[in-house]
Write a protein that holds these residues in place. Structure first.
Motif, PDB file in Angstrom:
ATOM      1  N   MET A  12       0.862  -1.189   0.000  1.00 22.05           N
ATOM      2  CA  MET A  12       0.000   0.000   0.000  1.00 22.05           C
ATOM      3  C   MET A  12       0.894   1.232   0.000  1.00 22.05           C
ATOM      4  N   THR A  13       0.777   2.054  -1.038  1.00 18.74           N
ATOM      5  CA  THR A  13       1.658   3.207  -1.123  1.00 18.74           C
ATOM      6  C   THR A  13       0.918   4.533  -1.104  1.00 18.74           C
ATOM      7  N   CYS A  14      -0.392   4.539  -1.152  1.00 14.31           N
ATOM      8  CA  CYS A  14      -1.118   5.806  -1.030  1.00 14.31           C
ATOM      9  C   CYS A  14      -2.451   5.588  -0.353  1.00 14.31           C
ATOM     10  N   ALA A  15      -3.107   6.705  -0.023  1.00 16.39           N
ATOM     11  CA  ALA A  15      -4.367   6.617   0.725  1.00 16.39           C
ATOM     12  C   ALA A  15      -5.443   5.879  -0.058  1.00 16.39           C
ATOM     13  N   ALA A  16      -5.368   5.947  -1.377  1.00 15.20           N
ATOM     14  CA  ALA A  16      -6.366   5.231  -2.170  1.00 15.20           C
ATOM     15  C   ALA A  16      -6.198   3.727  -2.045  1.00 15.20           C
ATOM     16  N   CYS A  17      -4.954   3.274  -1.855  1.00 13.33           N
ATOM     17  CA  CYS A  17      -4.722   1.849  -1.581  1.00 13.33           C
ATOM     18  C   CYS A  17      -5.447   1.439  -0.310  1.00 13.33           C
ATOM     19  N   VAL A  18      -5.358   2.276   0.703  1.00 17.28           N
ATOM     20  CA  VAL A  18      -5.999   1.979   1.983  1.00 17.28           C
ATOM     21  C   VAL A  18      -7.508   1.865   1.796  1.00 17.28           C
ATOM     22  N   GLY A  65      -3.926  -7.925  -5.038  1.00 15.29           N
ATOM     23  CA  GLY A  65      -2.620  -7.463  -5.482  1.00 15.29           C
ATOM     24  C   GLY A  65      -1.717  -6.919  -4.394  1.00 15.29           C
ATOM     25  N   PHE A  66      -2.120  -7.119  -3.139  1.00 20.82           N
ATOM     26  CA  PHE A  66      -1.279  -6.695  -2.018  1.00 20.82           C
ATOM     27  C   PHE A  66      -0.719  -7.938  -1.331  1.00 20.82           C
ATOM     28  N   GLU A  67       0.271  -7.715  -0.475  1.00 21.49           N
ATOM     29  CA  GLU A  67       0.777  -8.834   0.327  1.00 21.49           C
ATOM     30  C   GLU A  67       0.088  -8.779   1.692  1.00 21.49           C
TER      31      GLU A  67
END
Ligand code: 9UX
Length: 72
Positions: A12-18, A65-67
């Protein structure tokens, strides 16, 4: 009853990922509550263990697509 599981979520690299991960978790059957924090890479999920398992939750995060791994 419900249980609370804690997961480490990578990628997760940005708030939209969250928001994306929280949405995925909240849409899973058996998930009552999901909160994800970008700064700590931690997710806390309240779930009904008769409906969904911790492994199912890990798999759903990885399918997006995340770990993901369980925090002991
Ligand atoms: Mo932000 Mo996350 O542009 O998959 S949505 S990196």
């Amino acid at each position: 009853g419900t249980l609370v599981g804690q997961f480490t979520i990578g990628g997760m690299t940005c708030a939209a990922c969250v928001n994306s991960v929280e949405g995925i978790l909240r849409d899973l059957p058996g998930v009552k509550r999901a909160v994800v924090a970008l700064a700590t890479s931690l997710g806390e999920v309240e779930y009904d263990p008769t409906v969904i398992s911790k492994d199912d939750i890990v798999n759903a995060i990885e399918d997006a697509g995340f770990e993901a791994s369980l925090v002991q």
